[in-house]
Design a protein around this motif. Structure first.
Motif, short mmCIF file in Angstrom:
data_model
loop_
_atom_site.label_atom_id
_atom_site.label_comp_id
_atom_site.label_asym_id
_atom_site.label_seq_id
_atom_site.Cartn_x
_atom_site.Cartn_y
_atom_site.Cartn_z
N MET A 98 1.00 -1.09 0.08
CA MET A 98 0.06 -0.03 -0.20
C MET A 98 0.97 1.18 0.13
SD MET A 98 -2.99 1.13 2.59
CE MET A 98 -3.83 2.53 2.40
N ALA A 99 0.64 2.34 -0.81
CA ALA A 99 1.45 3.41 -1.08
C ALA A 99 1.41 4.37 0.15
CB ALA A 99 0.93 4.05 -2.23
N ALA A 100 2.51 4.77 0.74
CA ALA A 100 2.49 5.78 1.90
C ALA A 100 1.85 7.11 1.60
CB ALA A 100 3.93 6.22 2.03
N VAL A 101 0.98 7.64 2.44
CA VAL A 101 0.42 8.58 2.17
C VAL A 101 0.91 9.94 2.60
CG1 VAL A 101 -1.88 10.12 3.19
CG2 VAL A 101 -1.92 7.52 3.18
N LEU A 102 0.97 10.80 1.40
CA LEU A 102 1.95 11.95 1.52
C LEU A 102 1.15 12.99 2.59
CD1 LEU A 102 3.22 12.37 -2.03
CD2 LEU A 102 4.57 11.19 0.00
N LYS A 103 2.10 13.63 3.38
CA LYS A 103 1.51 14.44 4.37
C LYS A 103 1.83 15.95 3.69
CE LYS A 103 1.73 16.08 9.20
NZ LYS A 103 2.54 16.08 10.39
N ARG A 104 0.51 16.77 3.59
CA ARG A 104 0.62 18.20 3.01
C ARG A 104 0.39 18.89 4.22
NH1 ARG A 104 1.23 20.76 -2.24
NH2 ARG A 104 0.66 22.86 -1.82
N ILE A 105 1.33 19.84 4.16
CA ILE A 105 1.12 21.11 5.19
C ILE A 105 0.91 22.44 4.43
CG2 ILE A 105 2.07 22.43 7.44
CD1 ILE A 105 1.14 19.75 8.12
N SER A 106 0.04 23.22 4.84
CA SER A 106 -0.26 24.49 4.16
C SER A 106 -0.17 25.50 5.08
CB SER A 106 -1.32 24.25 3.14
OG SER A 106 -1.18 23.37 2.38
N ASP A 107 0.04 26.78 4.75
CA ASP A 107 -0.04 28.16 5.46
C ASP A 107 0.46 28.01 6.80
OD1 ASP A 107 -1.46 29.33 3.30
OD2 ASP A 107 -3.44 28.26 4.04
N GLU A 108 1.80 27.55 6.82
CA GLU A 108 2.36 27.25 8.17
C GLU A 108 3.29 28.37 8.34
OE1 GLU A 108 3.69 25.63 11.63
OE2 GLU A 108 1.96 25.16 10.46
N PRO A 109 3.40 29.15 9.38
CA PRO A 109 4.09 30.27 9.83
C PRO A 109 5.58 29.78 9.96
CG PRO A 109 2.20 30.44 11.02
CD PRO A 109 2.15 29.00 10.55
N ALA A 110 6.57 30.18 9.44
CA ALA A 110 7.92 29.73 9.70
C ALA A 110 9.10 30.75 9.36
CB ALA A 110 8.10 28.51 8.45
N TYR A 111 10.13 30.54 9.88
CA TYR A 111 11.40 31.16 9.64
C TYR A 111 12.42 30.26 9.27
CZ TYR A 111 9.30 35.31 12.49
OH TYR A 111 8.83 36.21 12.95
N VAL A 112 13.34 30.58 8.30
CA VAL A 112 14.46 30.13 7.80
C VAL A 112 15.60 29.98 9.04
CG1 VAL A 112 16.12 29.54 5.98
CG2 VAL A 112 13.82 29.94 5.39
N LEU A 113 15.93 28.97 9.50
CA LEU A 113 17.31 29.02 10.42
C LEU A 113 18.36 28.80 9.70
CD1 LEU A 113 15.81 26.65 13.11
CD2 LEU A 113 15.55 29.23 13.12
N HIS A 114 18.41 28.01 8.81
CA HIS A 114 19.57 27.87 8.13
C HIS A 114 19.40 27.19 6.60
CE1 HIS A 114 24.21 27.72 7.84
NE2 HIS A 114 24.26 26.38 7.62
N ARG A 115 20.61 27.34 5.68
CA ARG A 115 20.21 26.85 4.33
C ARG A 115 21.61 26.06 3.94
NH1 ARG A 115 18.67 31.95 0.97
NH2 ARG A 115 20.03 31.20 -0.73
N TYR A 116 21.55 25.03 3.06
CA TYR A 116 22.60 24.48 2.60
C TYR A 116 22.55 24.27 1.25
CZ TYR A 116 22.55 22.71 7.53
OH TYR A 116 22.53 22.70 9.05
N ASP A 117 23.53 24.33 0.32
CA ASP A 117 23.30 23.93 -0.99
C ASP A 117 23.14 22.40 -1.25
OD1 ASP A 117 24.14 26.28 -1.80
OD2 ASP A 117 26.30 25.85 -1.95
N TRP A 118 22.30 21.95 -2.10
CA TRP A 118 21.92 20.65 -2.65
C TRP A 118 21.67 20.72 -4.06
CZ3 TRP A 118 17.23 17.99 -4.14
CH2 TRP A 118 17.29 16.85 -3.84
N SER A 119 22.62 20.01 -4.72
CA SER A 119 22.75 20.06 -6.12
C SER A 119 23.21 21.50 -6.59
CB SER A 119 21.50 19.55 -6.89
OG SER A 119 20.59 20.53 -6.87
N GLU A 120 23.11 21.59 -8.12
CA GLU A 120 23.72 22.87 -8.60
C GLU A 120 22.51 24.04 -8.33
OE1 GLU A 120 24.94 22.41 -12.31
OE2 GLU A 120 26.50 21.29 -11.90
N SER A 121 21.31 23.55 -8.30
CA SER A 121 20.11 24.55 -8.35
C SER A 121 19.21 24.61 -6.90
CB SER A 121 19.40 24.05 -9.49
OG SER A 121 18.70 23.01 -9.25
N SER A 122 19.55 23.66 -6.03
CA SER A 122 18.55 23.33 -4.92
C SER A 122 19.11 23.74 -3.62
CB SER A 122 17.96 22.22 -4.88
OG SER A 122 17.36 21.84 -6.33
#
Length: 251
Positions: free
Chosen positions: A1-25
């Motif tokens: 049975m396929a896993a159910v993908l959890k979708r979250i919308s309109d979630e208040p947030a702050y970016v704490l840190h970011r890392y390079d992942w591939s050339e574009s992401s």
């Protein structure tokens, strides 16, 4: 049975840190109000045409939508919700310091909505009120963070004996002993009345605002004791952002 993908919308947030992942992401560490600290992949975020580029900035209030059931979810959308501009100078470094604390001390997907609100309030102070009020807001956030994750002992009694505090005597908050009577060589102690007032403020309806007012009168001792406690629980001698502040001030 396929896993159910959890979708979250309109979630208040702050970016704490970011890392390079591939050339574009990018991989993002994000602090959200209802889901806690989560990891997201922002596909194509580094492309010049990406709508993510001007939004995924630190210390900026955003709303995100994401989905997936893996450890790293997929960011679907991110919108800036307006408000203050990004802090600069010492305030910006202070913001990076808060982010480092959250990355080191918060477990993934462990919600702390009140701590999120305190973080948002602290960031607003950073953008508008430099000086002592900024320093006081940092001390309040440190107290609330330690309390939220169960590392702040009660401030209305001695930790090891549970004895009541004497309002006229001095006490120190130490990593392995909690709140104890100050020794002769403890230079940055607070008296019992001050610790009791801090506990009452933290227990109030508006803990951030109430504790902010009090901490203005005890900035140096609070900074010294909380820094020692936080470094101990983070497992470091000095946090990276703290060392950066020291290095800049010495130039």
């Amino acid at each position: 049975m396929a896993a159910v993908l959890k979708r979250i919308s309109d979630e208040p947030a702050y970016v704490l840190h970011r890392y390079d992942w591939s050339e574009s992401s990018l991989i993002l560490e994000v602090f959200t109000r209802h889901q806690g600290r989560i990891a997201l992949v922002a596909k194509g975020a580094k492309k010049p045409s990406s709508s993510f580029r001007p939004v995924l900035l630190p210390l900026q209030a955003i709303q995100v939508a994401y989905g997936g059931d893996a450890d790293i979810r997929t960011l679907k959308s991110a919108e800036w919700v307006g408000g203050h501009v990004m802090p600069t100078g010492d305030a910006l470094l202070s913001g990076y310091y808060l982010n480092e604390l959250l990355l080191k001390l918060l477990a993934r997907e462990d919600p702390h909505p009140q701590l999120f609100d305190a973080y948002a309030a602290t960031v607003r102070v950073m953008a508008t009120e430099p000086g002592e009020l900024l320093q006081a807001s940092l001390r309040v956030f440190e107290l609330l963070l330690l309390r939220e994750i169960g590392l702040l002992p009660s401030l209305n009694c001695q930790t090891l004996t549970m004895a009541d505090l004497d309002e006229t005597r001095d006490y120190c908050l130490v990593p392995e002993g909690g709140l104890r009577l100050a020794h002769r060589d403890d230079r940055h102690a607070l008296n019992g009345a001050q610790w009791l007032s801090l506990q009452n403020a933290l227990d109030g309806i508006t803990p951030f605002t109430d504790t902010l007012r009090l901490s203005l009168d005890m900035l140096t001792p609070l900074r010294t004791q909380l820094r020692t406690l936080l470094n101990y629980h983070c497992g470091v001698g000095t946090l990276k952002t703290r060392q950066m502040m020291i290095d800049i001030q010495s130039l």
